[in-house]
Design an enzyme around this catalytic site. Sequence first.
Site, PDB file in Angstrom:
ATOM      1  N   GLU A 120      -5.452  -5.331  10.378  1.00 22.19           N
ATOM      2  CA  GLU A 120      -4.457  -4.275  10.588  1.00 22.19           C
ATOM      3  C   GLU A 120      -4.758  -3.547  11.906  1.00 22.19           C
ATOM      4  O   GLU A 120      -5.563  -2.608  11.931  1.00 22.19           O
ATOM      5  CB  GLU A 120      -4.528  -3.263   9.440  1.00 22.19           C
ATOM      6  CG  GLU A 120      -4.213  -3.860   8.089  1.00 22.19           C
ATOM      7  CD  GLU A 120      -3.555  -2.833   7.175  1.00 22.19           C
ATOM      8  OE1 GLU A 120      -2.475  -3.115   6.679  1.00 22.19           O
ATOM      9  OE2 GLU A 120      -4.125  -1.744   6.993  1.00 22.19           O
ATOM     10  N   GLY A 162       2.205   2.030  10.760  1.00 24.48           N
ATOM     11  CA  GLY A 162       3.125   3.163  10.642  1.00 24.48           C
ATOM     12  C   GLY A 162       3.794   3.544  11.946  1.00 24.48           C
ATOM     13  O   GLY A 162       4.412   4.597  12.047  1.00 24.48           O
ATOM     14  N   LYS A 189       0.110   4.264  -0.191  1.00 23.27           N
ATOM     15  CA  LYS A 189      -0.530   5.448   0.428  1.00 23.27           C
ATOM     16  C   LYS A 189      -0.302   6.679  -0.441  1.00 23.27           C
ATOM     17  O   LYS A 189      -0.285   6.571  -1.664  1.00 23.27           O
ATOM     18  CB  LYS A 189       0.002   5.668   1.847  1.00 23.27           C
ATOM     19  CG  LYS A 189      -0.094   4.416   2.699  1.00 23.27           C
ATOM     20  CD  LYS A 189       0.077   4.717   4.163  1.00 23.27           C
ATOM     21  CE  LYS A 189       0.178   3.425   4.933  1.00 23.27           C
ATOM     22  NZ  LYS A 189       0.029   3.586   6.355  1.00 23.27           N
ATOM     23  N   HIS A 234      -9.578   0.821   4.843  1.00 21.35           N
ATOM     24  CA  HIS A 234      -8.298   1.022   5.544  1.00 21.35           C
ATOM     25  C   HIS A 234      -8.542   1.914   6.765  1.00 21.35           C
ATOM     26  O   HIS A 234      -9.366   2.836   6.718  1.00 21.35           O
ATOM     27  CB  HIS A 234      -7.277   1.663   4.600  1.00 21.35           C
ATOM     28  CG  HIS A 234      -5.891   1.651   5.149  1.00 21.35           C
ATOM     29  ND1 HIS A 234      -5.468   2.580   6.068  1.00 21.35           N
ATOM     30  CD2 HIS A 234      -4.843   0.818   4.929  1.00 21.35           C
ATOM     31  CE1 HIS A 234      -4.207   2.308   6.388  1.00 21.35           C
ATOM     32  NE2 HIS A 234      -3.804   1.257   5.709  1.00 21.35           N
ATOM     33  N   SER A 250       3.317  -2.364  10.299  1.00 25.35           N
ATOM     34  CA  SER A 250       4.772  -2.363  10.474  1.00 25.35           C
ATOM     35  C   SER A 250       5.419  -3.698  10.096  1.00 25.35           C
ATOM     36  O   SER A 250       6.331  -4.161  10.781  1.00 25.35           O
ATOM     37  CB  SER A 250       5.138  -1.945  11.905  1.00 25.35           C
ATOM     38  OG  SER A 250       4.668  -0.628  12.153  1.00 25.35           O
ATOM     39  N   GLU A 256      -6.997   4.316   7.963  1.00 22.79           N
ATOM     40  CA  GLU A 256      -6.821   5.761   7.720  1.00 22.79           C
ATOM     41  C   GLU A 256      -8.091   6.349   7.111  1.00 22.79           C
ATOM     42  O   GLU A 256      -8.457   7.495   7.391  1.00 22.79           O
ATOM     43  CB  GLU A 256      -5.593   5.996   6.828  1.00 22.79           C
ATOM     44  CG  GLU A 256      -4.304   5.816   7.629  1.00 22.79           C
ATOM     45  CD  GLU A 256      -3.108   5.338   6.817  1.00 22.79           C
ATOM     46  OE1 GLU A 256      -3.128   5.430   5.577  1.00 22.79           O
ATOM     47  OE2 GLU A 256      -2.143   4.851   7.443  1.00 22.79           O
ATOM     48  N   ASN A 298       0.869  -1.186   0.000  1.00 23.39           N
ATOM     49  CA  ASN A 298       0.000   0.000   0.000  1.00 23.39           C
ATOM     50  C   ASN A 298       0.903   1.232   0.000  1.00 23.39           C
ATOM     51  O   ASN A 298       1.515   1.555   1.010  1.00 23.39           O
ATOM     52  CB  ASN A 298      -0.881  -0.035   1.254  1.00 23.39           C
ATOM     53  CG  ASN A 298      -1.691   1.238   1.421  1.00 23.39           C
ATOM     54  OD1 ASN A 298      -1.814   2.037   0.486  1.00 23.39           O
ATOM     55  ND2 ASN A 298      -2.250   1.428   2.615  1.00 23.39           N
TER      56      ASN A 298
HETATM   57  C1  PEP Z   1      -0.801   0.012   5.871  1.00 20.59           C
HETATM   58  O1  PEP Z   1      -0.782   1.142   5.450  1.00 20.59           O
HETATM   59  O2  PEP Z   1      -1.719  -0.741   5.519  1.00 20.59           O
HETATM   60  C2  PEP Z   1       0.275  -0.425   6.765  1.00 20.59           C
HETATM   61  C3  PEP Z   1       0.195  -1.593   7.309  1.00 20.59           C
HETATM   62  O3  PEP Z   1       1.320   0.453   6.969  1.00 20.59           O
HETATM   63  P1  PEP Z   1       2.751   0.138   7.670  1.00 20.59           P
HETATM   64  O4  PEP Z   1       3.244  -1.166   7.082  1.00 20.59           O
HETATM   65  O5  PEP Z   1       3.612   1.290   7.308  1.00 20.59           O
HETATM   66  O6  PEP Z   1       2.492   0.006   9.132  1.00 20.59           O
END
Ligand code: PEP
Length: 257
Positions: free
Chosen positions: A167, A173, A11, A95, A213, A97, A9
Site C-alpha cells: 500500500e 485515500g 477504517k 497499516h 485508491s 495509518e 478495510n
Molecule cells: C486502505 O485503507 O488500506 C486503503 C487502501 O484505502 P483507500 O482504498 O481508500 O485508498
Amino acid sequence: MRTPMIAGNWKLHKTKNEAFELIRTLSPATLEIDDVEIVVAPVFTVLDAVAQVLNESNIKLAAQNCYPEPFGAFTGEVSAELLKDVGCDYVIIGHSERRKIFNETDLFINKKIHSVLDADLKAILCVGETLDERENGQMFAVLKNQLTNGLANLEHRLMDKIVIAYEPVWAIGTGRTASPQQAQEIHFFLRSLINDLFGPDVSEKTRLLYGGSVKPDNIDDLMAQPDLDGALVGGASLKSEDFLRIIKFKKSNSSFS
Ligand code: PEP
C-alpha cells in the site's frame, strides 16, 4: 494457483446498523463466488455483531489491528486472542495509518504478527513507501526493511497464514492509484524478497495484495498483473455496489484461471 483475495478495510466508519446494512447487501450477492476470498475489516465495536450475520455467508472477518500481548494490564487494547474469540479469521497489521499516526515500528509490528499466529489467526501485513521515499530513491530499501523486519523470526511453515498488502502511502485515500505497472514492479520485488527469505515454494504461494485508491474502474487493470493477487480496499469497500464490482473483477487478462 493463488486464490485472489479482496479485503475491505472499513477504517473508522460504520455504526452497527450501517454495518448490518452493508453486510446484508454483500452476503447474498457474494454467495455464489467461490474463487475469490472475500474479507471485511470493521471497527472493533461491531466485530461481534458482524460475525453473527456473516455466519451464513461467504465473507470472512478481519480486525484492523491488535495488541501483541494476549491478556493483561493493557488498558484500551484488544488482543489477537480476543479477536479469535469473536470469530475473526484475519488481522490487518502495520497499516500505514498505524505506522504514521500511532508511531508503530517494525519491531512492534513483528510482535503483533507473532501474536496473531500464536492465536491461530492469519495476518495481512501492510508495507508501503511514502512519496518522499519513492522520489528520493529509498523505496526499495524501505520496503525491504518493512517486509524483512515485519516477518522476522517467522517459521517458513507459518507463511501460509500471511498475506502481504503493498500500500503505497501516497495512494491511500488520495484518489491517486499506482499504475498497474508500478504496482507490478513492486509486487515482483516483494515476491523476490520472499523468495530470498523463505524460498521459491513460499514465494509462489504467498498472496500479494495491492491497496491504494482501488476503485471499480481500476481493479481490472490492476488484477491483470501477474504478481497481483487481490486488493485491500478502503473507501470503495464502504459502498456495496463499488465493493461488489471490485470483488467481481474481470479475470480475462489475468493469471487466474
Ligand atoms: C486502505 O485503507 O488500506 C486503503 C487502501 O484505502 P483507500 O482504498 O481508500 O485508498
